[in-house]
Design a protein around this motif. Structure first.
Motif, PDB file in Angstrom:
ATOM      1  N   ARG A   1      -2.704  -6.163  -5.351  1.00 32.19           N
ATOM      2  CA  ARG A   1      -2.965  -6.218  -3.915  1.00 32.19           C
ATOM      3  C   ARG A   1      -1.887  -7.070  -3.258  1.00 32.19           C
ATOM      4  NH1 ARG A   1      -8.241  -5.442  -2.066  1.00 32.19           N
ATOM      5  NH2 ARG A   1      -7.842  -7.074  -0.537  1.00 32.19           N
ATOM      6  N   ALA A   2      -1.584  -6.767  -2.011  1.00 29.69           N
ATOM      7  CA  ALA A   2      -0.570  -7.542  -1.288  1.00 29.69           C
ATOM      8  C   ALA A   2      -0.952  -9.013  -1.264  1.00 29.69           C
ATOM      9  CB  ALA A   2      -0.444  -7.001   0.139  1.00 29.69           C
ATOM     10  N   ASP A   3      -2.251  -9.295  -1.082  1.00 28.36           N
ATOM     11  CA  ASP A   3      -2.674 -10.696  -0.948  1.00 28.36           C
ATOM     12  C   ASP A   3      -2.522 -11.463  -2.268  1.00 28.36           C
ATOM     13  OD1 ASP A   3      -4.544  -8.495  -0.617  1.00 28.36           O
ATOM     14  OD2 ASP A   3      -6.130  -9.889  -1.171  1.00 28.36           O
TER      15      ASP A   3
ATOM     16  N   ARG B   1       2.324   1.773   5.942  1.00 27.42           N
ATOM     17  CA  ARG B   1       1.866   2.916   6.743  1.00 27.42           C
ATOM     18  C   ARG B   1       0.461   3.244   6.308  1.00 27.42           C
ATOM     19  NH1 ARG B   1       3.730   9.296   6.735  1.00 27.42           N
ATOM     20  NH2 ARG B   1       2.392   9.275   4.874  1.00 27.42           N
ATOM     21  N   ALA B   2      -0.442   3.347   7.285  1.00 27.24           N
ATOM     22  CA  ALA B   2      -1.815   3.820   7.039  1.00 27.24           C
ATOM     23  C   ALA B   2      -2.547   2.978   6.009  1.00 27.24           C
ATOM     24  CB  ALA B   2      -1.795   5.295   6.606  1.00 27.24           C
TER      25      ALA B   2
ATOM     26  N   ARG C   1      -1.344   5.490  -8.942  1.00 29.65           N
ATOM     27  CA  ARG C   1      -0.257   5.547  -7.968  1.00 29.65           C
ATOM     28  C   ARG C   1       0.974   4.786  -8.458  1.00 29.65           C
ATOM     29  NH1 ARG C   1      -4.277   5.363  -2.651  1.00 29.65           N
ATOM     30  NH2 ARG C   1      -5.299   7.270  -3.316  1.00 29.65           N
TER      31      ARG C   1
ATOM     32  N   GLU D   1       1.202  -1.815  -4.780  1.00 24.28           N
ATOM     33  CA  GLU D   1       0.115  -0.829  -4.739  1.00 24.28           C
ATOM     34  C   GLU D   1      -0.888  -1.189  -5.843  1.00 24.28           C
ATOM     35  OE1 GLU D   1      -1.006   1.979  -2.975  1.00 24.28           O
ATOM     36  OE2 GLU D   1      -2.494   1.877  -4.550  1.00 24.28           O
ATOM     37  N   PRO D   2      -2.180  -1.310  -5.502  1.00 23.03           N
ATOM     38  CA  PRO D   2      -3.145  -1.738  -6.518  1.00 23.03           C
ATOM     39  C   PRO D   2      -3.548  -0.659  -7.530  1.00 23.03           C
ATOM     40  CG  PRO D   2      -4.176  -1.675  -4.316  1.00 23.03           C
ATOM     41  CD  PRO D   2      -2.748  -1.289  -4.151  1.00 23.03           C
TER      42      PRO D   2
ATOM     43  N   GLY E   1       0.826  -1.217   0.000  1.00 25.24           N
ATOM     44  CA  GLY E   1       0.000   0.000   0.000  1.00 25.24           C
ATOM     45  C   GLY E   1       0.849   1.250   0.000  1.00 25.24           C
TER      46      GLY E   1
ATOM     47  N   LEU F   1       5.241   6.133   0.407  1.00 22.22           N
ATOM     48  CA  LEU F   1       5.540   6.281   1.835  1.00 22.22           C
ATOM     49  C   LEU F   1       5.149   5.021   2.591  1.00 22.22           C
ATOM     50  CD1 LEU F   1       4.111   9.889   1.927  1.00 22.22           C
ATOM     51  CD2 LEU F   1       6.519   9.313   2.151  1.00 22.22           C
TER      52      LEU F   1
HETATM   53  C1  LIG Z   1      -4.182   5.587   3.024  1.00 22.45           C
HETATM   54  S1  LIG Z   1      -3.201   5.001   1.711  1.00 22.45           S
HETATM   55  C2  LIG Z   1      -1.585   5.060   2.440  1.00 22.45           C
HETATM   56  C3  LIG Z   1      -0.523   5.272   1.409  1.00 22.45           C
HETATM   57  C4  LIG Z   1       0.902   5.385   1.961  1.00 22.45           C
HETATM   58  N1  LIG Z   1       1.316   4.156   2.605  1.00 22.45           N
HETATM   59  C5  LIG Z   1       1.005   6.542   2.912  1.00 22.45           C
HETATM   60  O1  LIG Z   1       1.234   6.368   4.104  1.00 22.45           O
HETATM   61  O2  LIG Z   1       0.865   7.687   2.433  1.00 22.45           O
HETATM   62  C6  LIG Z   1      -3.532   3.240   1.663  1.00 22.45           C
HETATM   63  C7  LIG Z   1      -2.986   2.580   0.402  1.00 22.45           C
HETATM   64  O3  LIG Z   1      -3.170   1.162   0.515  1.00 22.45           O
HETATM   65  C8  LIG Z   1      -3.531   0.680  -0.756  1.00 22.45           C
HETATM   66  N2  LIG Z   1      -4.195  -0.638  -0.580  1.00 22.45           N
HETATM   67  C9  LIG Z   1      -5.464  -0.904  -0.244  1.00 22.45           C
HETATM   68  N3  LIG Z   1      -5.685  -2.237  -0.173  1.00 22.45           N
HETATM   69  C10 LIG Z   1      -4.501  -2.839  -0.447  1.00 22.45           C
HETATM   70  C11 LIG Z   1      -4.076  -4.211  -0.536  1.00 22.45           C
HETATM   71  N4  LIG Z   1      -4.900  -5.247  -0.322  1.00 22.45           N
HETATM   72  N5  LIG Z   1      -2.782  -4.439  -0.846  1.00 22.45           N
HETATM   73  C12 LIG Z   1      -1.927  -3.426  -1.071  1.00 22.45           C
HETATM   74  N6  LIG Z   1      -2.268  -2.122  -0.992  1.00 22.45           N
HETATM   75  C13 LIG Z   1      -3.543  -1.825  -0.696  1.00 22.45           C
HETATM   76  C14 LIG Z   1      -4.411   1.770  -1.333  1.00 22.45           C
HETATM   77  O4  LIG Z   1      -4.517   1.708  -2.747  1.00 22.45           O
HETATM   78  C15 LIG Z   1      -3.692   3.022  -0.851  1.00 22.45           C
HETATM   79  O5  LIG Z   1      -2.738   3.488  -1.785  1.00 22.45           O
END
Ligand SMILES: C[S@@+](CC[C@H](N)C(=O)[O-])C[C@H]1O[C@@H](n2cnc3c(N)ncnc32)[C@H](O)[C@@H]1O
Length: 246
Positions: A131-133, A147-148, A109, A104-105, A81, A86
């Motif tokens: 997706r990570a999964d 993060r987040a 981005r 990142e899906p 993600g 970040l």
């Molecule tokens: C709130 S953003 C945080 C982005 C960055 N990590 C930051 O701190 O600024 C959450 C991110 O997680 C990604 N995301 C959501 N589900 C995910 C998954 N299953 N696997 C990987 N990334 C995912 C979203 O597309 C999004 O870019």
């Protein structure tokens, strides 16, 4: 910044002196270029809010860079993600010894991430759209960062299957992580994980320090994270690029 539209680029904030202690003189121009890109393209393309620009260094770049204190030398790192990069891109700039996969899906981005990787010639960074999964059962890493991205329960489901037997999840979290850990404690124990540790990193660099949760396996020969209810194991539909648009 309240009256500035989301599409208005900002000048990059001045580099604070403390950044010179965190980034080597060779890497400082790279993090400054990334800061400038976030303040401009990052804002214009809606990847970060314009209100984040004045606090880009404290709240984003430095607080992500200190995560490196918990990452062993020469590790493979998967940042799930990553969003606009970040903490993954910051770690790649601060720590050229790390091999980093940004997962990142969202296409918008990953396109940005690949552009920054190309522009800054970060040859040790791979951008994976998915997706990570989708990587479960295919890839493992010494360290899985985030993060987040999600509440701790979901984050564990997405991250732990990617953690190598001797590796660890190292996720940036808020102060409320202690309550999240309490909720997940028995699941962690059942899955063969060590009790989650909470670390405060970078007190000499950022205020407040970055709060990080670290989860490792107790016994590298007994590693396995059950599939969460309602989740089916997925084969990878992810697309990979090294320094090219995903
Ligand atoms: C709130 S953003 C945080 C982005 C960055 N990590 C930051 O701190 O600024 C959450 C991110 O997680 C990604 N995301 C959501 N589900 C995910 C998954 N299953 N696997 C990987 N990334 C995912 C979203 O597309 C999004 O870019």
């Amino acid at each position: 910044m309240g009256d500035v539209s989301r599409e208005t680029p900002s000048a990059p904030p001045v580099t604070p002196d403390v950044a010179r202690r965190v980034f080597s003189s060779a890497r400082l121009p790279l993090i400054e270029a990334y800061a400038a890109s976030l303040a401009d393209a990052g804002v214009v393309r809606g990847l970060i809010g314009p209100r984040e620009v004045p606090r880009l260094w404290d709240r984003h770049l430095l607080n992500c860079a200190v995560l490196g204190d918990a990452i062993p030398e020469d590790s493979s790192v998967c940042d799930i993600g990553s969003g606009a990069g970040l903490p993954g891109l910051v770690l790649a700039i601060a720590r050229p010894d790390l091999r980093i996969t940004l997962v990142e899906p969202l296409l918008r981005r990953t396109t940005y991430l690949s552009e920054v990787v190309d522009d800054l010639a970060l040859s040790q960074v791979e951008v994976v759209r998915g997706r990570a999964d989708a990587l479960h059962g295919e890839r493992t890493f010494d360290v899985v960062t985030s993060r987040a991205v999600a509440p701790l329960g979901r984050l564990l489901d997405w991250s732990m299957p990617l953690v190598a037997p001797t590796g660890a999840l190292i996720a940036m979290k808020g102060q409320s992580v202690t309550e999240e850990i309490a909720t997940e404690a028995s699941r962690l124990a059942k899955a063969g994980c060590s009790p989650a540790e909470v670390l405060e990193l970078g007190a000499a660099v950022v205020s407040p320090p970055s709060v990080v949760v670290r989860v490792a396996w107790v016994d590298p020969s007994q590693v396995g994270w059950g599939v969460a209810p309602g989740q089916t194991p997925s084969r990878s539909k992810s697309r990979r690029s090294r320094g090219r648009k995903a």
